[in-house]
Scaffold this motif. Structure first.
Motif, short mmCIF file in Angstrom:
data_model
loop_
_atom_site.label_atom_id
_atom_site.label_comp_id
_atom_site.label_asym_id
_atom_site.label_seq_id
_atom_site.Cartn_x
_atom_site.Cartn_y
_atom_site.Cartn_z
N SER A 89 0.82 -1.20 0.00
CA SER A 89 0.00 0.00 0.00
C SER A 89 0.86 1.27 0.00
O SER A 89 0.58 2.21 -0.74
N SER A 90 1.93 1.29 0.79
CA SER A 90 2.76 2.49 0.86
C SER A 90 3.55 2.72 -0.43
O SER A 90 3.73 3.86 -0.85
N SER A 91 4.00 1.66 -1.08
CA SER A 91 4.70 1.86 -2.35
C SER A 91 3.72 2.38 -3.41
O SER A 91 4.08 3.24 -4.21
N GLY A 92 2.48 1.89 -3.39
CA GLY A 92 1.46 2.43 -4.29
C GLY A 92 1.20 3.90 -4.03
O GLY A 92 1.08 4.70 -4.97
N PHE A 93 1.15 4.26 -2.75
CA PHE A 93 0.94 5.66 -2.36
C PHE A 93 2.09 6.54 -2.85
O PHE A 93 1.87 7.62 -3.41
#
Length: 165
Positions: A89-93
């Motif tokens: 999720s954080s890499s997508g963000f």
């Protein structure tokens, strides 16, 4: 008979747990891609991921090339599933926010180190003081020291991916 456990489960009645885990993970190739101006926003985002997974974030801090989290874990999710959710999720963000040129990725794997309740103050201060700590030692030195302190079997040749591939 095969027992299958769902990633997010409801704990059994009369299940009581107090599990404190420090999680450490790096940017792919240990590149300095997390800009200090984005630090607070990314930390808030990761805090939200942990909370949505039903876990308690106790401390969070990062350097441009890696993250430290101290989490009070409930026995409702596997640690590897929690870290996978945080990293995905954080890499997508980060990619959606266009904070880096090209595609941002976290390095595969992570470190996880358990602590007792009496050690929390020390671990929280350690995580909060990452900038001061890394003025004296590199992330590689820090990580290898943690692995040795916790007697984690490892081969130093394979702990990190090289920055060039």
């Amino acid at each position: 008979m095969v027992f299958v456990c769902n990633a997010m489960t409801v704990p059994m009645a009369n299940t009581y747990a107090q599990i404190y885990i420090q999680i450490v993970f790096a940017v792919e190739g240990r590149q300095n891609l997390i800009d200090p101006q984005n630090k607070n926003e990314l930390q808030k985002y990761i805090t939200g991921i942990v909370t949505k997974q039903g876990q308690k974030l106790i401390a969070i801090n990062n350097m441009p090339d890696h993250f430290h989290l101290l989490i009070g874990m409930k026995p409702t999710i596997a640690l590897s599933d929690l870290v996978a959710a945080i990293k995905a999720s954080s890499s997508g963000f980060i990619n959606d926010s266009r904070w880096v040129q090209g595609k941002f990725r976290w390095q595969e794997g992570f470190g996880a180190f358990s602590y007792s309740h009496s050690q929390l103050g020390t671990v929280i201060r350690y995580i909060q003081n990452q900038e001061k700590h890394h003025a004296r030692s590199s992330f590689r030195e820090e990580y290898l020291k943690l692995l040795k302190r916790f007697n984690v079997v490892h081969d130093e040749r394979y702990v990190f991916e090289a920055a060039d591939g």
